[in-house]
Design an enzyme around this catalytic site. Structure first.
Site, PDB file in Angstrom:
ATOM      1  N   ASP A   8      24.003  48.291 -20.309  1.00  0.00           N
ATOM      2  CA  ASP A   8      24.425  47.915 -18.999  1.00  0.00           C
ATOM      3  C   ASP A   8      23.271  46.891 -18.364  1.00  0.00           C
ATOM      4  O   ASP A   8      23.605  46.215 -17.108  1.00  0.00           O
ATOM      5  CB  ASP A   8      24.016  49.126 -17.887  1.00  0.00           C
ATOM      6  CG  ASP A   8      25.002  49.908 -17.855  1.00  0.00           C
ATOM      7  OD1 ASP A   8      26.398  49.766 -18.138  1.00  0.00           O
ATOM      8  OD2 ASP A   8      24.838  51.228 -17.378  1.00  0.00           O
ATOM      9  N   ARG A  51      19.009  53.406 -17.433  1.00  0.00           N
ATOM     10  CA  ARG A  51      18.773  51.881 -17.165  1.00  0.00           C
ATOM     11  C   ARG A  51      17.375  51.638 -16.498  1.00  0.00           C
ATOM     12  O   ARG A  51      16.974  50.675 -16.396  1.00  0.00           O
ATOM     13  CB  ARG A  51      19.806  51.573 -15.843  1.00  0.00           C
ATOM     14  CG  ARG A  51      21.001  51.586 -16.294  1.00  0.00           C
ATOM     15  CD  ARG A  51      21.906  51.125 -15.380  1.00  0.00           C
ATOM     16  NE  ARG A  51      21.869  49.624 -15.331  1.00  0.00           N
ATOM     17  CZ  ARG A  51      22.583  48.534 -14.610  1.00  0.00           C
ATOM     18  NH1 ARG A  51      23.126  49.108 -13.544  1.00  0.00           N
ATOM     19  NH2 ARG A  51      22.183  47.492 -14.675  1.00  0.00           N
ATOM     20  N   ARG A  73      22.990  55.327  -5.037  1.00  0.00           N
ATOM     21  CA  ARG A  73      21.895  54.730  -5.953  1.00  0.00           C
ATOM     22  C   ARG A  73      20.569  54.359  -5.072  1.00  0.00           C
ATOM     23  O   ARG A  73      19.584  55.182  -4.777  1.00  0.00           O
ATOM     24  CB  ARG A  73      22.413  53.411  -6.545  1.00  0.00           C
ATOM     25  CG  ARG A  73      23.843  53.808  -7.426  1.00  0.00           C
ATOM     26  CD  ARG A  73      23.344  54.580  -8.878  1.00  0.00           C
ATOM     27  NE  ARG A  73      24.065  54.590  -9.368  1.00  0.00           N
ATOM     28  CZ  ARG A  73      24.530  54.123 -10.607  1.00  0.00           C
ATOM     29  NH1 ARG A  73      23.847  52.845 -10.818  1.00  0.00           N
ATOM     30  NH2 ARG A  73      25.725  54.488 -11.707  1.00  0.00           N
ATOM     31  N   HIS A 113      28.005  51.244  -5.420  1.00  0.00           N
ATOM     32  CA  HIS A 113      27.201  50.073  -5.086  1.00  0.00           C
ATOM     33  C   HIS A 113      27.527  49.346  -3.925  1.00  0.00           C
ATOM     34  O   HIS A 113      28.883  49.189  -3.923  1.00  0.00           O
ATOM     35  CB  HIS A 113      26.894  48.864  -6.302  1.00  0.00           C
ATOM     36  CG  HIS A 113      25.803  49.400  -7.133  1.00  0.00           C
ATOM     37  ND1 HIS A 113      25.953  49.267  -8.394  1.00  0.00           N
ATOM     38  CD2 HIS A 113      24.499  49.948  -7.037  1.00  0.00           C
ATOM     39  CE1 HIS A 113      24.852  49.624  -9.210  1.00  0.00           C
ATOM     40  NE2 HIS A 113      23.879  50.185  -8.306  1.00  0.00           N
ATOM     41  N   CYS A 153      28.579  42.045 -10.188  1.00  0.00           N
ATOM     42  CA  CYS A 153      27.827  42.915 -11.110  1.00  0.00           C
ATOM     43  C   CYS A 153      27.168  41.889 -12.085  1.00  0.00           C
ATOM     44  O   CYS A 153      25.954  42.187 -12.507  1.00  0.00           O
ATOM     45  CB  CYS A 153      28.087  43.957 -11.697  1.00  0.00           C
ATOM     46  SG  CYS A 153      29.151  45.144 -10.612  1.00  0.00           S
TER      47      CYS A 153
HETATM   48  C1  LIG Z   1      28.839  46.474  -8.481  1.00  0.00           C
HETATM   49  N1  LIG Z   1      28.290  47.356  -9.315  1.00  0.00           N
HETATM   50  C2  LIG Z   1      28.973  48.534  -9.706  1.00  0.00           C
HETATM   51  C3  LIG Z   1      27.238  46.874  -9.852  1.00  0.00           C
HETATM   52  N2  LIG Z   1      26.668  45.965  -9.374  1.00  0.00           N
HETATM   53  N3  LIG Z   1      26.705  47.260 -11.055  1.00  0.00           N
HETATM   54  C4  LIG Z   1      27.305  47.811 -12.305  1.00  0.00           C
HETATM   55  C5  LIG Z   1      26.436  48.612 -12.779  1.00  0.00           C
HETATM   56  C6  LIG Z   1      27.387  49.602 -13.909  1.00  0.00           C
HETATM   57  C7  LIG Z   1      26.546  50.515 -14.573  1.00  0.00           C
HETATM   58  N4  LIG Z   1      27.079  50.935 -15.648  1.00  0.00           N
HETATM   59  C8  LIG Z   1      25.970  51.380 -13.503  1.00  0.00           C
HETATM   60  O1  LIG Z   1      26.399  52.649 -13.439  1.00  0.00           O
HETATM   61  O2  LIG Z   1      24.786  51.518 -13.318  1.00  0.00           O
END
Ligand SMILES: CN(C)C(=N)NCCC[C@H](N)C(=O)O
Length: 291
Positions: free
Chosen positions: A80, A105, A150, A179, A284
């Site tokens: 990621d 992560r 998150r 997010h 992202c």
């Molecule tokens: C807008 N988005 C979603 C982001 N800023 N980041 C993507 C993160 C993807 C990663 N698999 C996760 O789930 O953290």
């Protein structure tokens, strides 16, 4: 440095493209090997070479628009890491580090902080769980901060203390939009007439992604915002990147494309379908480095 670009013919508004400095990470190790958001399904195959090709189209577009793009080395076992927006939040040469919600992560946090230090940024080590520019968006001089999935509410206090800026907390309620940068696009990141931009920094957002309280705050603060349809939101249309004139969006967000044109922006379509399998899109893959 800024460069002026002619406004769209039918629009009375003059938009100005501002030169940006971004951090990106080539998805050489991209795959979906775990599930931490509703988009990720490890049973579905991924094509890393295709992810790299699509990512390169975005990288090339930024260079073509005259932006400066820095690269962080991808680390094997951290698929990621391509989503650099989550690696921190940077204003005026200070990087507030990320502290990831999920263990998968976790090691990305220190890796990004090392990069910031090695490249001359002051690093503010985070105490609170936060996922960087995925949940913090600078609009004018105000930080819009997302929570619900998150980043924690405590990180909103912490980011305010680090940067000495007003923080507006917004609560996300739909797990697909986990997010803030999946539900809000900052269209004019530089505030104000003094910067040669429009009078007020504006945004586009997906009302459905927020609770009632957050929707009222957004309506009051951004009466001229573009309200995006559920269909465009569902294809990550808002996960886009704007320099004040050129707005890079998913080709599937057709309604949003029309709305942008009406307002005098220049929508540019780039398909990151492979990276969508990991639950991320254009924004992202892009972390702004504000010095
Ligand atoms: C807008 N988005 C979603 C982001 N800023 N980041 C993507 C993160 C993807 C990663 N698999 C996760 O789930 O953290």
């Amino acid at each position: 440095m800024t460069h002026n670009i002619a406004p769209a013919a039918e629009s009375a508004t003059t938009r100005t493209a501002h030169r940006r400095r971004y951090l990106m990470c080539r998805p050489e190790h991209f795959t979906v090997s775990y599930t931490i958001n509703p988009w990720m399904e490890p049973a579905n195959p991924t094509d890393t070479a295709k992810a790299v090709r699509q990512w390169e189209a975005l990288y090339d577009a930024y260079l073509g628009f005259g932006h400066e793009v820095h690269l962080i080395d991808p680390i094997e076992g951290l698929p990621d890491m391509v989503y650099t927006a989550n690696g921190g939040f940077v204003i005026d040469g200070t990087a507030y580090g990320a502290k990831f919600r999920f263990a998968e992560r976790g090691p990305e946090g220190p890796a990004f902080m090392d990069w910031f230090r090695d490249n001359g940024f002051t690093v503010a080590d985070p105490v609170e769980v936060n996922e960087g520019e995925g949940d913090f968006l600078l609009v004018g001089d105000v930080i819009l901060a997302g929570t619900g999935f998150r980043s924690t509410g405590d990180s909103h206090r912490e980011v305010g203390e680090v940067f000495g800026k007003e923080v507006v907390s917004l609560t996300l309620v739909d797990p697909r939009f986990y997010h803030l940068d999946t539900a809000i696009a900052v269209l004019d990141p530089v505030q104000g007439v003094e910067n040669g931009g429009p009078e007020k920094a504006n945004i586009a957002y997906l009302p459905h992604a927020f609770d009632e309280r957050s929707r009222s705050i957004l309506a009051e603060r951004f009466p001229d915002a573009i309200l995006v349809s559920d269909d465009d939101g569902a294809v990550f249309g808002l996960n886009s990147s704007s320099d004040g004139y050129n707005v890079i969006i998913s080709p599937r967000a057709v309604g949003f494309e029309a709305q942008l044109r009406e307002r005098g922006y220049n929508p540019v379509m780039i398909d990151l379908s492979e990276l969508l399998l990991g639950g991320g899109g254009i924004k992202c893959c892009t972390l702004e480095l504000r010095r």
